[in-house]
Motif scaffolding. Structure first.
Motif, PDB file in Angstrom:
ATOM      1  N   GLU A 327      25.680  -6.858 -27.622  1.00 57.83           N
ATOM      2  CA  GLU A 327      24.351  -7.400 -27.314  1.00 57.83           C
ATOM      3  C   GLU A 327      24.272  -8.890 -27.645  1.00 57.83           C
ATOM      4  OE1 GLU A 327      20.963  -5.102 -28.506  1.00 57.83           O
ATOM      5  OE2 GLU A 327      22.011  -3.189 -28.221  1.00 57.83           O
ATOM      6  N   VAL A 328      24.957  -9.317 -28.710  1.00 61.81           N
ATOM      7  CA  VAL A 328      25.016 -10.750 -29.021  1.00 61.81           C
ATOM      8  C   VAL A 328      25.709 -11.504 -27.892  1.00 61.81           C
ATOM      9  CG1 VAL A 328      26.035 -12.472 -30.560  1.00 61.81           C
ATOM     10  CG2 VAL A 328      24.876 -10.480 -31.531  1.00 61.81           C
ATOM     11  N   GLU A 329      26.794 -10.927 -27.383  1.00 61.97           N
ATOM     12  CA  GLU A 329      27.515 -11.563 -26.275  1.00 61.97           C
ATOM     13  C   GLU A 329      26.611 -11.709 -25.051  1.00 61.97           C
ATOM     14  OE1 GLU A 329      31.799 -11.140 -23.929  1.00 61.97           O
ATOM     15  OE2 GLU A 329      31.023  -9.460 -25.111  1.00 61.97           O
ATOM     16  N   ASP A 330      25.838 -10.661 -24.755  1.00 62.03           N
ATOM     17  CA  ASP A 330      24.902 -10.722 -23.627  1.00 62.03           C
ATOM     18  C   ASP A 330      23.866 -11.820 -23.831  1.00 62.03           C
ATOM     19  OD1 ASP A 330      26.208  -8.623 -22.407  1.00 62.03           O
ATOM     20  OD2 ASP A 330      24.768  -7.095 -23.059  1.00 62.03           O
ATOM     21  N   ASN A 331      23.374 -11.925 -25.056  1.00 61.14           N
ATOM     22  CA  ASN A 331      22.337 -12.923 -25.341  1.00 61.14           C
ATOM     23  C   ASN A 331      22.894 -14.345 -25.293  1.00 61.14           C
ATOM     24  OD1 ASN A 331      20.374 -10.973 -25.610  1.00 61.14           O
ATOM     25  ND2 ASN A 331      20.570 -10.832 -27.844  1.00 61.14           N
ATOM     26  N   ILE A 332      24.143 -14.511 -25.685  1.00 62.52           N
ATOM     27  CA  ILE A 332      24.787 -15.829 -25.564  1.00 62.52           C
ATOM     28  C   ILE A 332      24.840 -16.240 -24.094  1.00 62.52           C
ATOM     29  CG2 ILE A 332      26.979 -17.064 -25.797  1.00 62.52           C
ATOM     30  CD1 ILE A 332      27.424 -15.467 -28.416  1.00 62.52           C
ATOM     31  N   GLU A 333      25.174 -15.293 -23.236  1.00 60.85           N
ATOM     32  CA  GLU A 333      25.226 -15.593 -21.806  1.00 60.85           C
ATOM     33  C   GLU A 333      23.832 -15.896 -21.260  1.00 60.85           C
ATOM     34  OE1 GLU A 333      27.933 -16.127 -19.915  1.00 60.85           O
ATOM     35  OE2 GLU A 333      28.854 -16.013 -21.906  1.00 60.85           O
ATOM     36  N   GLN A 334      22.815 -15.202 -21.779  1.00 63.30           N
ATOM     37  CA  GLN A 334      21.430 -15.480 -21.383  1.00 63.30           C
ATOM     38  C   GLN A 334      21.087 -16.939 -21.641  1.00 63.30           C
ATOM     39  OE1 GLN A 334      18.884 -13.644 -20.162  1.00 63.30           O
ATOM     40  NE2 GLN A 334      19.378 -11.495 -20.489  1.00 63.30           N
ATOM     41  N   ARG A 335      21.647 -17.483 -22.709  1.00 64.38           N
ATOM     42  CA  ARG A 335      21.345 -18.864 -23.114  1.00 64.38           C
ATOM     43  C   ARG A 335      22.266 -19.888 -22.448  1.00 64.38           C
ATOM     44  NH1 ARG A 335      16.848 -20.024 -26.735  1.00 64.38           N
ATOM     45  NH2 ARG A 335      16.076 -17.949 -27.250  1.00 64.38           N
ATOM     46  N   GLY A 336      23.077 -19.438 -21.519  1.00 68.49           N
ATOM     47  CA  GLY A 336      23.909 -20.382 -20.786  1.00 68.49           C
ATOM     48  C   GLY A 336      25.353 -20.419 -21.222  1.00 68.49           C
ATOM     49  N   GLY A 337      25.757 -19.533 -22.150  1.00 64.87           N
ATOM     50  CA  GLY A 337      27.142 -19.486 -22.608  1.00 64.87           C
ATOM     51  C   GLY A 337      27.357 -20.267 -23.891  1.00 64.87           C
ATOM     52  N   ALA A 338      28.432 -19.943 -24.587  1.00 64.93           N
ATOM     53  CA  ALA A 338      28.690 -20.525 -25.917  1.00 64.93           C
ATOM     54  C   ALA A 338      28.881 -22.028 -25.865  1.00 64.93           C
ATOM     55  CB  ALA A 338      29.922 -19.852 -26.537  1.00 64.93           C
ATOM     56  N   ASP A 339      29.361 -22.564 -24.736  1.00 62.73           N
ATOM     57  CA  ASP A 339      29.565 -24.004 -24.641  1.00 62.73           C
ATOM     58  C   ASP A 339      28.266 -24.752 -24.360  1.00 62.73           C
ATOM     59  OD1 ASP A 339      29.375 -22.885 -22.137  1.00 62.73           O
ATOM     60  OD2 ASP A 339      30.901 -24.158 -21.229  1.00 62.73           O
ATOM     61  N   ASN A 340      27.181 -24.013 -24.118  1.00 59.87           N
ATOM     62  CA  ASN A 340      25.859 -24.616 -23.919  1.00 59.87           C
ATOM     63  C   ASN A 340      24.930 -24.383 -25.108  1.00 59.87           C
ATOM     64  OD1 ASN A 340      25.757 -26.022 -21.410  1.00 59.87           O
ATOM     65  ND2 ASN A 340      25.973 -24.051 -20.363  1.00 59.87           N
ATOM     66  N   VAL A 382      19.740 -23.852 -33.121  1.00 59.86           N
ATOM     67  CA  VAL A 382      20.576 -24.074 -31.954  1.00 59.86           C
ATOM     68  C   VAL A 382      19.726 -24.545 -30.780  1.00 59.86           C
ATOM     69  CG1 VAL A 382      20.391 -21.653 -31.237  1.00 59.86           C
ATOM     70  CG2 VAL A 382      22.323 -23.010 -30.457  1.00 59.86           C
ATOM     71  N   ALA A 383      20.242 -25.527 -30.052  1.00 60.76           N
ATOM     72  CA  ALA A 383      19.647 -25.941 -28.785  1.00 60.76           C
ATOM     73  C   ALA A 383      20.442 -25.299 -27.664  1.00 60.76           C
ATOM     74  CB  ALA A 383      19.667 -27.465 -28.646  1.00 60.76           C
ATOM     75  N   SER A 384      19.718 -24.704 -26.711  1.00 55.68           N
ATOM     76  CA  SER A 384      20.410 -24.051 -25.593  1.00 55.68           C
ATOM     77  C   SER A 384      19.964 -24.685 -24.286  1.00 55.68           C
ATOM     78  CB  SER A 384      20.131 -22.544 -25.578  1.00 55.68           C
ATOM     79  OG  SER A 384      18.747 -22.276 -25.615  1.00 55.68           O
ATOM     80  N   PHE A 385      20.931 -25.165 -23.523  1.00 56.94           N
ATOM     81  CA  PHE A 385      20.657 -25.878 -22.276  1.00 56.94           C
ATOM     82  C   PHE A 385      20.578 -24.847 -21.152  1.00 56.94           C
ATOM     83  CE2 PHE A 385      22.376 -28.794 -25.266  1.00 56.94           C
ATOM     84  CZ  PHE A 385      21.749 -30.000 -25.018  1.00 56.94           C
ATOM     85  N   SER A 386      19.394 -24.290 -20.977  1.00 62.86           N
ATOM     86  CA  SER A 386      19.287 -23.127 -20.096  1.00 62.86           C
ATOM     87  C   SER A 386      18.008 -23.124 -19.265  1.00 62.86           C
ATOM     88  CB  SER A 386      19.335 -21.845 -20.945  1.00 62.86           C
ATOM     89  OG  SER A 386      18.394 -21.908 -22.002  1.00 62.86           O
ATOM     90  N   MET A 387      17.479 -24.326 -18.943  1.00 62.26           N
ATOM     91  CA  MET A 387      16.294 -24.405 -18.097  1.00 62.26           C
ATOM     92  C   MET A 387      16.569 -25.259 -16.865  1.00 62.26           C
ATOM     93  SD  MET A 387      13.085 -24.621 -20.714  1.00 62.26           S
ATOM     94  CE  MET A 387      13.876 -25.518 -22.047  1.00 62.26           C
ATOM     95  N   SER A 388      15.867 -24.951 -15.788  1.00 59.90           N
ATOM     96  CA  SER A 388      16.048 -25.629 -14.514  1.00 59.90           C
ATOM     97  C   SER A 388      15.023 -26.751 -14.348  1.00 59.90           C
ATOM     98  CB  SER A 388      15.891 -24.628 -13.369  1.00 59.90           C
ATOM     99  OG  SER A 388      15.660 -25.282 -12.140  1.00 59.90           O
ATOM    100  N   PRO A 389      15.439 -27.929 -13.875  1.00 62.93           N
ATOM    101  CA  PRO A 389      14.479 -29.007 -13.594  1.00 62.93           C
ATOM    102  C   PRO A 389      13.374 -28.574 -12.630  1.00 62.93           C
ATOM    103  CG  PRO A 389      16.725 -29.845 -13.524  1.00 62.93           C
ATOM    104  CD  PRO A 389      16.831 -28.356 -13.625  1.00 62.93           C
ATOM    105  N   TYR A 390      13.703 -27.674 -11.716  1.00 58.80           N
ATOM    106  CA  TYR A 390      12.696 -27.203 -10.749  1.00 58.80           C
ATOM    107  C   TYR A 390      11.512 -26.581 -11.472  1.00 58.80           C
ATOM    108  CZ  TYR A 390      10.448 -24.379  -7.137  1.00 58.80           C
ATOM    109  OH  TYR A 390       9.527 -23.813  -6.293  1.00 58.80           O
ATOM    110  N   ASP A 391      11.781 -25.680 -12.418  1.00 59.97           N
ATOM    111  CA  ASP A 391      10.703 -24.999 -13.135  1.00 59.97           C
ATOM    112  C   ASP A 391       9.950 -25.952 -14.050  1.00 59.97           C
ATOM    113  OD1 ASP A 391      11.172 -22.328 -12.094  1.00 59.97           O
ATOM    114  OD2 ASP A 391      12.986 -22.306 -13.315  1.00 59.97           O
ATOM    115  N   ILE A 392      10.675 -26.854 -14.695  1.00 61.41           N
ATOM    116  CA  ILE A 392      10.025 -27.817 -15.583  1.00 61.41           C
ATOM    117  C   ILE A 392       8.993 -28.627 -14.811  1.00 61.41           C
ATOM    118  CG2 ILE A 392      10.384 -29.889 -16.979  1.00 61.41           C
ATOM    119  CD1 ILE A 392      13.141 -28.745 -17.737  1.00 61.41           C
TER     120      ILE A 392
END
Length: 516
Positions: A327-340, A382-392
């Motif tokens: 579940e942690v792995e799934d949530n990491i992917e939700q946030r854009g992956g470990a490198d994000n 942690v900062a997660s880069f996981s938002m789209s400019p379109y929605d913002i």
């Protein structure tokens, strides 16, 4: 002779017409381009401040002013002070060394709201007295946190509240409203607030409604973690309708690729609720990266029930460990992956400035396992880069969305939100300057129920900022998030100068604002 008398009378009447009214003011602001917080078109106006109030707004031609302080605002923008409806400034305001609140002050913020995300200092009355004792640099208004109240009554248990426990929570909410809270916040994404069901929240919200307060919510899901983003917004609408109180959605966003471009659907849902009579508004920060605790970001809520010790007991249990890691792995992917996922603040300073992927590589572990090694060494944000400019941009252009920072240590939004929005979105034509100012002043004051602030109007409190339209902007970034914004020339709070010629003068002119 008759003509001479007529000429003499005409001259006398003319002299009388030229006679100006005398007015003594403490501060006089002249020659600035004034946005009053309401209108779409600015005016060249003169502003006079007497005591803590705005005493004059006009062209100044009919007045003869007497003052000790003149501010020549030629070439500058004059505006009501910005009101930030979602901050974590209470962590600084509690400290006499940090209560100046300069990270917000230099953004043009004159009032901050604290107690957001369901977490508030308790009891409110003690912290209000603390702030008054050592002084604060900006005004502050309080929310009571639903998660804090639940923890006081039930601890961190993941279970439904009994009727007796709900009654006790209602009593504590009433206590905090009596102490001056302007409403209640929830952090339904976070433990222990997340353990409450909708009916429990509605019961507490009804207490807030009886006291004329607002309901400010961090949604139960901003992405695809649990019930989903759309369902979370619908839950907020249900709470607003059944408790019959205004709903304010904090830092509205579409978090994670799975929900990108759902802003269109959410705007439709919210505006349909508004047509039904539900008062729904939202706030937003202008960044593509969110920030929160690492544990909150990626660890499943059921696993942390009971607190951090309970989490690690479950993690060491062979029958649960694989499920937790999956579940942690799934949530990491939700946030854009470990490198994000960038660690922006941590008790173990060696983690700061590195991505989760980089830390995992250093440890020779998978990213989901590295999470627990990091948490074992203390708290990490942690900062997660996981938002789209379109929605913002889509949310930003809605009149019912106002500016907020969600300012917290480690993310540049604490130091840069309002100037960044001006630099990045006003100057580039995404939103008009007047909309930016109105959505940072009067509209926010209306949402929060803060009277006589947010408008440049006679009789209103003199919270006034003056900034340079050419240089006003943010300097904080993810590599150095602690840089004060630039371009603010003057800040007047409750009629007294706090920033003069771009320099903080050391004065603590803020007040605690209570629900009236």
């Amino acid at each position: 002779m008759k003509h001479k008398i007529i000429i003499l009378l005409t001259l006398l009447l003319g002299l009388g017409a030229c006679k100006k009214n005398r007015m003594e003011v403490d501060i006089l602001i002249e020659n600035g381009t004034v946005y009053n917080g309401v209108d779409s078109i600015p005016n060249m106006l003169t502003i006079g401040v007497v005591g803590d109030k705005i005493a004059y707004v006009g062209n100044g031609k009919e007045m003869d002013f007497s003052t000790q302080k003149i501010i020549d605002a030629e070439g500058l923008i004059v505006s009501p002070g910005f009101i930030d409806p979602h901050t974590h400034a209470d962590r600084d305001l509690k400290s006499p060394k940090e209560s100046h609140n300069k990270p917000f002050l230099f953004q043009g913020v004159t009032t901050v709201v604290v107690g957001n995300d369901g977490s508030s200092d308790y009891p409110l009355v003690e912290y209000e007295q603390l702030y008054q004792k050592h002084g604060i640099g900006t005004n502050v208004a309080f929310l009571v946190g639903q998660g804090t109240i639940r923890e006081k009554v039930m601890g961190n248990s993941d279970r439904e509240a009994t009727d007796v426990e709900i009654l006790k929570m209602m009593e504590l909410v009433q206590q905090e409203m009596d102490a001056g809270a302007i409403g209640m916040s929830t952090g339904l994404f976070y433990a222990p607030g997340s353990y409450a069901n909708t009916d429990e929240v509605i019961a507490l919200a009804k207490v807030v409604r009886q006291n004329g307060g607002i309901y400010d919510t961090h949604l139960r899901d901003e992405g695809a973690y649990s019930i989903g983003l759309v369902a979370a917004v619908q839950e907020a609408m249900e709470i607003g309708e059944k408790a019959n109180l205004p709903i304010h959605i904090s830092h509205i966003k579409c978090l994670g690729k799975q929900v990108w471009k759902q802003s269109d659907s959410l705007i439709t849902i919210i505006e349909e609720a508004q047509k039904r009579g539900v008062e729904v508004t939202a706030n937003q920060y202008p960044y593509e990266a969110s920030a929160t605790g690492l544990k909150a970001a990626v660890v499943p809520r059921w696993a942390e029930s009971g607190g951090k010790d309970s989490l690690f007991i479950r993690y060491r249990d062979k029958s649960l460990k694989l499920r937790i890691l999956r579940e942690v792995e799934d949530n990491i992917e939700q946030r854009g992956g470990a490198d994000n996922l960038l660690i922006v603040n941590a008790e173990h300073k060696g983690f700061e400035g590195k991505t989760l992927q980089e830390i995992a590589k250093d440890m020779g572990l998978d990213a989901n396992e590295a999470v627990f090694e990091i948490l074992a060494k203390g708290h990490a944000r942690v900062a997660s880069f996981s938002m789209s400019p379109y929605d913002i941009q889509n949310f930003m252009q809605q009149r019912w969305v106002v500016t907020s920072s969600d300012g917290n240590t480690g993310h540049p939004r604490k130091y840069g939100t309002f100037p960044r929005k001006y630099r990045e979105y006003v100057k580039n034509g995404v939103i008009p300057l007047a909309d930016f100012i109105n959505g940072s002043t009067s509209r926010t004051a209306d949402i929060l129920g803060i009277p006589q602030r947010g408008i440049m109007q006679e009789g209103y409190y003199a919270d006034i900022i003056i900034f340079d339209p050419e240089t006003f902007g943010d300097k904080a970034d993810y590599q150095d998030p602690f840089q004060l914004s630039e371009g603010l020339r003057y800040s007047i709070i409750n009629g007294k100068l706090s920033v003069e010629n771009g320099t903080y003068n050391g004065q603590l002119n803020g007040r605690t604002l209570k629900k009236e």
